[in-house]
Design a protein around this motif. Structure first.
Motif, mmCIF file in Angstrom:
data_model
loop_
_atom_site.group_PDB
_atom_site.id
_atom_site.type_symbol
_atom_site.label_atom_id
_atom_site.label_comp_id
_atom_site.label_asym_id
_atom_site.label_seq_id
_atom_site.Cartn_x
_atom_site.Cartn_y
_atom_site.Cartn_z
ATOM 1 N N ARG A 1 68.269 42.792 19.440
ATOM 2 C CA ARG A 1 66.886 43.278 19.526
ATOM 3 C C ARG A 1 66.629 44.246 18.375
ATOM 4 O O ARG A 1 67.098 45.372 18.389
ATOM 5 N N ASP A 42 64.614 39.386 14.472
ATOM 6 C CA ASP A 42 65.583 39.746 15.510
ATOM 7 C C ASP A 42 66.914 39.053 15.245
ATOM 8 O O ASP A 42 67.056 38.207 14.361
ATOM 9 N N THR A 55 74.157 43.766 21.758
ATOM 10 C CA THR A 55 72.882 44.137 22.360
ATOM 11 C C THR A 55 73.100 45.151 23.475
ATOM 12 O O THR A 55 74.126 45.130 24.150
ATOM 13 N N HIS A 111 70.897 45.255 25.817
ATOM 14 C CA HIS A 111 70.123 44.656 26.913
ATOM 15 C C HIS A 111 70.720 43.293 27.250
ATOM 16 O O HIS A 111 70.006 42.368 27.578
ATOM 17 N N THR A 160 71.364 35.660 27.539
ATOM 18 C CA THR A 160 71.379 36.026 26.126
ATOM 19 C C THR A 160 72.728 35.696 25.504
ATOM 20 O O THR A 160 72.807 35.190 24.374
#
Length: 484
Positions: A87, A92, A113, A115, A120
């Motif tokens: 991100r 990105d 990441t 998150h 993902t």
């Protein structure tokens, strides 16, 4: 009872530590030459990771944007592994990953990441990422994943070197020799793999223009895993050859050239290369027809086969003489190659003579013959106006009849005593370099075996190898076992 003595256990431990230390050294050297690249918009992450990897003796280069990283990659700057946040503002991490997969598919990429979730992670791995790391990350765990990625990169690089070495050895069956000019020609042909550019090959008769076109045909596209059993025969099937000399002159029109090209392509339906051999004598009408044929090929997307022209004269010479138009000359010669005359690669003569003699012995079913030092020195001193044709003929005569005629030194059969390249010192140096190179080839770079075979002191051999530009690494694992 333990079967290992304390000394044996210590030895195993030292050996294990030695291997680990070698890996650490390799990682350090690799990242010094090709740093690890980190892209993350958070300066705190960049700083902390840079400090940690500095302690690990791994070189890191940081980027705040994916766009900047791609610019550095496009400019050819070296990189070993990429670590990217997912991100980020602007481009990105997933977009960057997709771009890297196209631009450098062999490049290992680790994704980070804060998150992260399973979806993902799966998307990143499917997109080509080597591994996935969640923030906040354990620096030691990240270092371990980095070292695993570096080991994978080293393996990939070694596989690429091996594939290239196999390609070089395949080309060596068609373009034999280890002189600098022949090596350069093979490298040029390897660079042309997969490129559809039209070629013009310039060289003297018998210098290997057709063999160069055969090599190009054989290596026009990357080879499959199943290697061909006979590269020369396979190349002949991939080359459609038109001998233009009988078609030349104003008395022969465009129809003769068109018919000859159609016949050649029909005889070799799987051809990747169409060779027009000796084009310099084509008539104005034939040049005009060929120009129109090229236009039609361009409209059709210029599919295979690739067009290759061969002549004694370069396109620039024909353009200067008015035989060839500037536009057509540039169209036919998008890339120019030249085949060296045999007198420009004298150090290859012993290798070529041995090869041609072996061929002649097989064809005529007679015993092979060897050549004495004096014979080889005389062969290397000659000028060979007939180039490879003449050398092959002499080899056949030597094998079949058991006799040789003095090799001519120039076009009139007289030696140019003022020519430095054929002077005594130059002849001795060429012969000496050839003997050392041949010994290195047989020994696969084992210096001890070379010293024993040539009965030379180590210092003398080192000085001579330096003088002739011979490096032991070039001969290891048979890497220098090649031919014409």
């Amino acid at each position: 009872m333990n079967d290992l003595s304390d000394d044996s256990a210590d030895g195993l431990l030292i050996e294990h530590l030695s291997v680990a230390e070698q890996r650490l050294t390799h990682d350090r050297e690799l990242t010094r030459e090709a740093p690890i690249w980190l892209v993350d918009d958070d300066p705190a992450v960049r700083e902390s990771l840079a400090q940690w990897l500095e302690l690990a003796e791994l070189t890191l280069r940081c980027f705040s944007r994916g766009e900047a990283l791609l610019e550095a990659l496009a400019s050819g700057e070296p990189v070993s592994v990429v670590i990217s946040d997912i991100r980020m503002p602007g481009m990105d991490g997933m977009t960057l990953l997709a771009r890297l997969a196209l631009a450098a598919p062999e490049l290992p990429v680790l994704m980070m990441t804060g998150h992260g979730d399973v979806a993902t992670a799966v998307a990143a791995m499917q997109g080509g990422a080597r591994d996935f790391i969640e923030k906040p990350f354990d620096p030691e765990a990240l270092e371990l994943k980095l070292r695993q990625a570096l080991a994978g990169r080293r393996l990939s690089d070694e596989n690429q070197r091996l594939r290239r070495r196999l390609s070089v050895r395949g080309l060596s069956g068609l373009l034999r020799g280890e002189s600098p000019k022949v090596r350069q020609l093979r490298e040029q042909l390897l660079e042309l793999r997969g490129h559809p550019a039209r070629l013009w090959i310039t060289g003297e008769p018998g210098s290997g223009r057709t063999a160069t076109a055969l090599a190009l045909a054989e290596h026009a596209a990357p080879q499959t895993a199943s290697a061909r059993s006979d590269a020369v025969m396979a190349a002949h099937a991939l080359l459609a050859r038109v001998e233009c000399r009988p078609l030349t002159g104003d008395a022969r029109g465009a129809g003769a050239l068109a018919e000859a090209m159609a016949d050649a392509l029909a005889a070799a339906p799987g051809a990747t290369t169409l060779l027009l051999h000796e084009v310099s004598g084509l008539s104005a009408e034939q040049w005009q027809w060929l120009d129109g044929w090229l236009v039609s090929q361009s409209h059709a997307g210029r599919q295979s086969p690739r067009l290759v022209c061969s002549a004694m004269k370069s396109p620039h010479e024909l353009i200067a003489g008015g035989a060839l138009s500037l536009t057509l000359g540039h169209a036919l010669a998008e890339i120019e190659l030249s085949t060296p005359a045999l007198r420009e690669r004298r150090e290859d003569i012993p290798l070529l003579m041995a090869h041609f003699s072996r061929q002649a012995a097989e064809v005529h079913q007679v015993a092979e013959v060897s050549f004495g030092t004096g014979e080889l020195a005389a062969l290397m001193a000659a000028d060979w106006p007939g180039n490879l044709w003449q050398l092959r003929q002499l080899a056949s005569q030597r094998v079949v009849l058991g006799e040789t005629e003095p090799a001519p030194v120039d076009g009139e059969g007289k030696q140019d005593e003022g020519n430095h390249s054929t002077g005594l010192a130059a002849q001795v140096a060429l012969f000496e370099a050839t003997l050392i190179r041949a010994s290195l080839q047989r020994a696969r770079g084992n210096i001890a075996r070379v010293l024993d075979e040539l009965a030379l002191p180590r210092r003398t051999l080192n000085l001579k190898m330096h003088k002739y530009g011979l490096r032991r690494d070039s001969f290891r694992q048979g890497g220098d076992e090649s031919g014409e």
